[in-house]
Scaffold this active site. Structure first.
Site, short mmCIF file in Angstrom:
data_model
loop_
_atom_site.label_atom_id
_atom_site.label_comp_id
_atom_site.label_asym_id
_atom_site.label_seq_id
_atom_site.Cartn_x
_atom_site.Cartn_y
_atom_site.Cartn_z
CB CYS A 133 -0.88 0.03 1.25
SG CYS A 133 -2.17 -1.22 1.23
CB CYS A 147 -6.45 0.39 -15.45
SG CYS A 147 -5.41 -0.20 -16.77
#
Ligand SMILES: C[S@@+](CC[C@H](N)C(=O)[O-])C[C@H]1O[C@@H](n2cnc3c(N)ncnc32)[C@H](O)[C@@H]1O
Length: 404
Positions: A67, A362
């Site tokens: 992350c 994307c």
């Protein structure tokens, strides 16, 4: 030691100072102090905090490379992702409403790529560290489905029997109807002995399938995915939307995008995430570069009930886009290319009589470039939905309808 104000976030989610100095784990508006090496400031002290700064919810954040942005509030991240889309559109002279961001919930990613390495004591399994080859164990990961996290001990066994002395395995683990679908790359060459051991490990772990460098070595149950009314068994490692929630939102957007069209071309169709749901109401021609994915789509369609005809065509749409003459039989096209976008296909659509394109992307920059080609040919860009399957990352995904 240097002291800088962070001006904005870069694409990977790192803070950037006015002179381009990278400041990982910092947010715009913050003033931080720390040593600088190789164009990166490692903050040791926050002198002025941004109001959006929050306590990262995951205990592994900062060491784990999975992350990039847990230190920012959800509201900040949503606004940042919307702005990224709006900026990409504006750069191509496009004006469109950008809708609110729909973020997949924590623990919803149904696929994860784990690194696994043999160690003196056994094996290490986890995600790569932030910009390091170190493997960080992630028992409390908040990003992926708990079933994937529970696979770590079994992946350690895979590494123990199949990793070479030096390199780390790349284990792509996908949650399927039959259980975990595991694809391993970067291990020892597959010989009869290793195959036997891997079959044993897969059986003991209860994997649905274990594949080695793309070759299935054990299939205990079909690693099927439910796609609309069909059950599809993708080839090992095939593309899948990252979360079930994200896929459902994208399918809804594409369904609405093509509207009442009776004949639809699904371009960059993958295993049929859009083609199969669309076939509930329309005939669909699914075009995709990967023949194995199309074979899975086709088998899924044949086994399903109540769907209209779906045909498939393996084709490189960068080099050989569907041409205006070939597009003449379709009322609408769904378009979901990889990051590079679909420039050649957009040009062919622009020159065709197809009235509607339901686009998914994307990459806001390549989407905007391709949308501008269609807009120049008389399409109107509708509201852009931001569908965020990549919580706490710098990735942005969107869906939009373009119609003449
Ligand atoms: C973003 S994925 C979308 C797949 C599918 N629509 C889905 O939602 O699961 C992009 C797809 O484009 C395919 N692809 C990549 N390059 C291609 C090319 N040059 N020609 C045709 N298909 C390509 C990939 O194999 C992949 O399945």
């Amino acid at each position: 030691m240097r002291e800088v104000r962070v001006e904005r976030l870069g694409l990977r989610g790192d803070g950037l100072a006015a002179d381009g100095l990278r400041v990982p784990l910092a947010l715009p508006g913050e003033v931080v102090r720390g040593p600088v090496a190789d164009g990166v400031l490692a903050p040791v002290e926050i002198l002025e905090a941004a109001p959006e700064l929050v306590e990262p919810p995951c205990p592994h954040f900062g060491t784990c490379g999975g992350c990039a942005l847990q230190h920012a509030s959800d509201g900040f991240l949503a606004a940042w992702k919307r702005e990224a889309v709006a900026r990409a559109l504006a750069a191509q002279g496009l004006a469109a409403e950008v809708g609110p961001v729909r973020v997949s919930p924590p623990r919803s990613r149904r696929r994860a790529v784990f690194a696994a390495r043999r160690t003196r004591k056994g094996a290490a399994v986890g995600f790569h560290g932030r910009r390091s080859a170190e493997i960080v164990d992630v028992p409390g990961c908040l990003l992926v489905r708990p079933e994937l996290i529970a696979a770590r001990p079994a992946l350690a066994e895979v590494a123990r029997v199949g990793a070479s002395r030096s390199g780390a395995l790349r284990c792509t683990v996908t949650l399927s109807e039959g259980g975990l679908d595991v694809e391993v790359a970067g291990g020892k060459p597959l010989d009869a002995g290793l195959r036997r051991e891997l079959v044993g490990v897969a059986g003991a772990a209860g994997f649905a399938r274990l594949a080695w460098e793309g070759e299935p070595v054990a299939t205990l149950r079909p690693p099927a995915q439910r796609i609309g009314r069909a059950r599809v068994t993708p080839p090992p490692g095939a593309f899948l939307q990252a979360t079930a929630e994200g896929e459902a939102a994208l399918v809804a957007a594409v369904r609405e995008g093509v509207g009442g069209a009776r004949r639809v071309a699904d371009l960059f169709a993958g295993c049929g995430a859009f083609a199969l749901p669309l076939a509930e109401a329309a005939e669909v021609h699914a075009v995709e570069g990967d023949a194995a994915m199309l074979a899975a789509l086709d088998a899924g369609w044949r086994g399903a009930e109540g769907l209209r005809r779906v045909t498939t065509e393996a084709r490189d749409l960068f080099r050989r886009p569907l041409l205006p003459g070939e597009l003449a039989r379709f009322e609408a096209a769904a378009l979901d290319p990889p990051r590079a976008g679909a420039e050649a296909q957009a040009r062919a659509l622009a020159a065709s009589k197809v009235g509607v394109a339901a686009a998914v992307s994307c990459n806001p920059a390549s989407f905007a470039r391709d949308a501008a080609i269609l807009v120049a040919a008389g399409f109107r860009l509708g509201a852009v939905e931001v569908i965020d399957q990549f919580r706490w990352s710098g990735h942005v995904e969107l869906a939009a309808r373009l119609a003449r």
